[in-house]
Design a protein around this motif. Structure first.
Motif, PDB file in Angstrom:
ATOM      1  N   ASP A 102       5.285  -4.612   4.436  1.00 32.46           N
ATOM      2  CA  ASP A 102       5.291  -4.376   5.880  1.00 32.46           C
ATOM      3  C   ASP A 102       6.639  -3.868   6.395  1.00 32.46           C
ATOM      4  O   ASP A 102       6.717  -3.297   7.484  1.00 32.46           O
ATOM      5  N   GLY A 125       8.371  -1.625   4.792  1.00 33.86           N
ATOM      6  CA  GLY A 125       8.567  -0.287   4.259  1.00 33.86           C
ATOM      7  C   GLY A 125       9.311  -0.250   2.943  1.00 33.86           C
ATOM      8  O   GLY A 125       9.741   0.812   2.490  1.00 33.86           O
ATOM      9  N   ALA A 147       1.168  10.581  -0.596  1.00 36.18           N
ATOM     10  CA  ALA A 147       0.043   9.656  -0.418  1.00 36.18           C
ATOM     11  C   ALA A 147      -0.846   9.566  -1.650  1.00 36.18           C
ATOM     12  O   ALA A 147      -1.528   8.557  -1.860  1.00 36.18           O
ATOM     13  N   GLN A 182      13.479   9.861  -2.123  1.00 31.77           N
ATOM     14  CA  GLN A 182      13.484   9.672  -0.680  1.00 31.77           C
ATOM     15  C   GLN A 182      14.800   9.063  -0.183  1.00 31.77           C
ATOM     16  O   GLN A 182      15.851   9.586  -0.432  1.00 31.77           O
ATOM     17  N   SER A 185       2.443   4.593   1.008  1.00 30.78           N
ATOM     18  CA  SER A 185       2.644   5.168   2.333  1.00 30.78           C
ATOM     19  C   SER A 185       1.906   6.499   2.485  1.00 30.78           C
ATOM     20  O   SER A 185       1.848   7.303   1.547  1.00 30.78           O
ATOM     21  N   THR A 186       1.346   6.706   3.672  1.00 33.77           N
ATOM     22  CA  THR A 186       0.711   7.984   4.005  1.00 33.77           C
ATOM     23  C   THR A 186       1.577   8.777   4.986  1.00 33.77           C
ATOM     24  O   THR A 186       1.149   9.806   5.500  1.00 33.77           O
ATOM     25  N   GLN A 187       2.778   8.280   5.240  1.00 32.24           N
ATOM     26  CA  GLN A 187       3.665   8.928   6.211  1.00 32.24           C
ATOM     27  C   GLN A 187       4.016  10.352   5.791  1.00 32.24           C
ATOM     28  O   GLN A 187       4.144  11.246   6.620  1.00 32.24           O
ATOM     29  N   SER A 225       0.845  -1.190   0.000  1.00 33.71           N
ATOM     30  CA  SER A 225       0.000   0.000   0.000  1.00 33.71           C
ATOM     31  C   SER A 225       0.881   1.241   0.000  1.00 33.71           C
ATOM     32  O   SER A 225       1.975   1.245   0.587  1.00 33.71           O
ATOM     33  N   SER A 280       9.364  -1.287  -1.292  1.00 38.26           N
ATOM     34  CA  SER A 280       8.433  -1.447  -2.401  1.00 38.26           C
ATOM     35  C   SER A 280       8.134  -2.924  -2.641  1.00 38.26           C
ATOM     36  O   SER A 280       9.030  -3.710  -2.947  1.00 38.26           O
ATOM     37  N   ILE A 311      11.020   5.296   0.688  1.00 39.79           N
ATOM     38  CA  ILE A 311       9.596   5.286   0.990  1.00 39.79           C
ATOM     39  C   ILE A 311       8.742   5.755  -0.191  1.00 39.79           C
ATOM     40  O   ILE A 311       7.536   5.521  -0.236  1.00 39.79           O
ATOM     41  N   LEU A 316       4.111  -0.114  -0.656  1.00 39.00           N
ATOM     42  CA  LEU A 316       5.154  -0.651   0.208  1.00 39.00           C
ATOM     43  C   LEU A 316       4.679  -1.881   0.963  1.00 39.00           C
ATOM     44  O   LEU A 316       3.495  -2.022   1.271  1.00 39.00           O
TER      45      LEU A 316
END
Length: 314
Positions: free
Chosen positions: A291, A293, A42, A73, A35-37, A33, A295, A268, A289
């Motif tokens: 679990d 972090g 996002a 990143q 990342s929304t960090q 999914s 891709s 990220i 990503l």
């Protein structure tokens, strides 16, 4: 469609491997999914996918959204480190070179080591690299971008200010890390300046083609054909590759070494790149990503390409 330097039999074989690996990567990307960090990232479509392979003999093949620049990143940490090592080959003493399972943003791990980062790819180490680059160059973002640009003069390398601002607004943990580093006397420049440069460095954008080309010097063991412009000596290149293998993928580094067997680095933003000494490099961009972090599609694509091409350092 993929492109290449010249239509040789080896290029045709690599192109077939590239297509197969890209298809596998696209399929595997659904396991992750976006990342929304970082809020500004996002909204990047999860369907974006690009892959490029560059070889030391001058071949470049690519597919997918390979002409679209993305936020590199933490891939920037690798290139920033290499720029610093040009100025100060002994910088390892400041940033460390050992692996850690504590996570790339761990403050506790930093405290346990009296403020000394475990390696240059976790955030504490990368922030120290940025600090040292301010001292040596005055502008770490421009210095890091220049390394990428020299490798691909026709490529477009820039900094996404919206992403940099978004990171600055939400980068509380990195701010905490910087304060701990400063408390232990490991920053030579003002915290605000270091963080500003660090966030902007992470917000550098480039294509998978540019990144694959820019990493080629880490695969070069004989000057290349045509000769490659190597920014680092052979001993330093070996050390960088070793730390990439043990720490470039953070807590998943052991798993990546077991599954793929190549020095690799992730970001990220969905970028992943890997190095095969004496052969070439591969870079993938796929935003969702896993679990760890990393891709999901990028790791899967590189794993499949390495299997098909027989790329492994072991």
């Amino acid at each position: 469609m993929p492109t290449c330097a010249e239509p040789t039999a080896l290029t045709a074989e690599l192109t077939a491997h590239l297509h197969a690996a890209a298809a596998h990567g696209r399929h595997s990307s659904c396991r992750g999914s976006v990342s929304t960090q970082i809020p500004a990232l996002a909204a990047v479509p999860a369907t974006k996918f690009a892959m490029a392979v560059a070889t030391v003999d001058g071949t470049l093949i690519h597919t997918g959204d390979s002409t679209e620049a993305f936020s590199i990143q933490s891939l920037s940490k690798l290139f920033a480190l290499c720029v610093l090592l040009q100025h100060d080959p002994g910088a390892w003493l400041d940033v460390g070179w050992g692996p850690t399972n504590a996570g790339y943003g761990s403050v506790a791990d930093l405290e346990r080591n009296q403020g000394r980062p475990a390696n240059p790819f976790v955030n504490p180490g990368a922030i120290v690299v940025t600090d040292r680059l301010i001292t040596h160059t005055g502008d770490p973002v421009s210095a890091t971008s220049a390394l990428l640009q020299r490798a691909d003069p026709d490529g477009v390398v820039s900094c996404d200010t919206d992403v940099a601002i978004s990171e600055a607004r939400t980068g509380h943990r990195n701010s905490a890390i910087a304060h701990v580093l400063a408390e232990h006397g490991l920053l030579n420049n003002p915290i605000e300046q270091v963080l500003h440069q660090y966030f902007a460095q992470c917000a550098i954008t480039a294509t998978v083609q540019t990144l694959a080309k820019a990493t080629l010097f880490l695969a070069d063991r004989g000057g290349g054909n045509p000769p490659l412009n190597r920014p680092l000596d052979e001993a330093t290149v070996r050390r960088v590759n070793a730390v990439l293998l043990t720490s470039g993928m953070y807590g998943a580094a052991g798993d990546i070494a077991y599954r793929i067997g190549l020095p690799a680095k992730s970001g990220i933003g969905g970028g992943v790149l890997a190095v095969m000494p004496a052969r070439g490099t591969v870079c993938v961009w796929s935003p969702p990503l896993d679990d760890d972090g990393n891709s999901a599609g990028g790791v899967a694509a590189i794993e499949e390409f390495a299997r098909l091409a027989g790329w492994s350092v072991f």
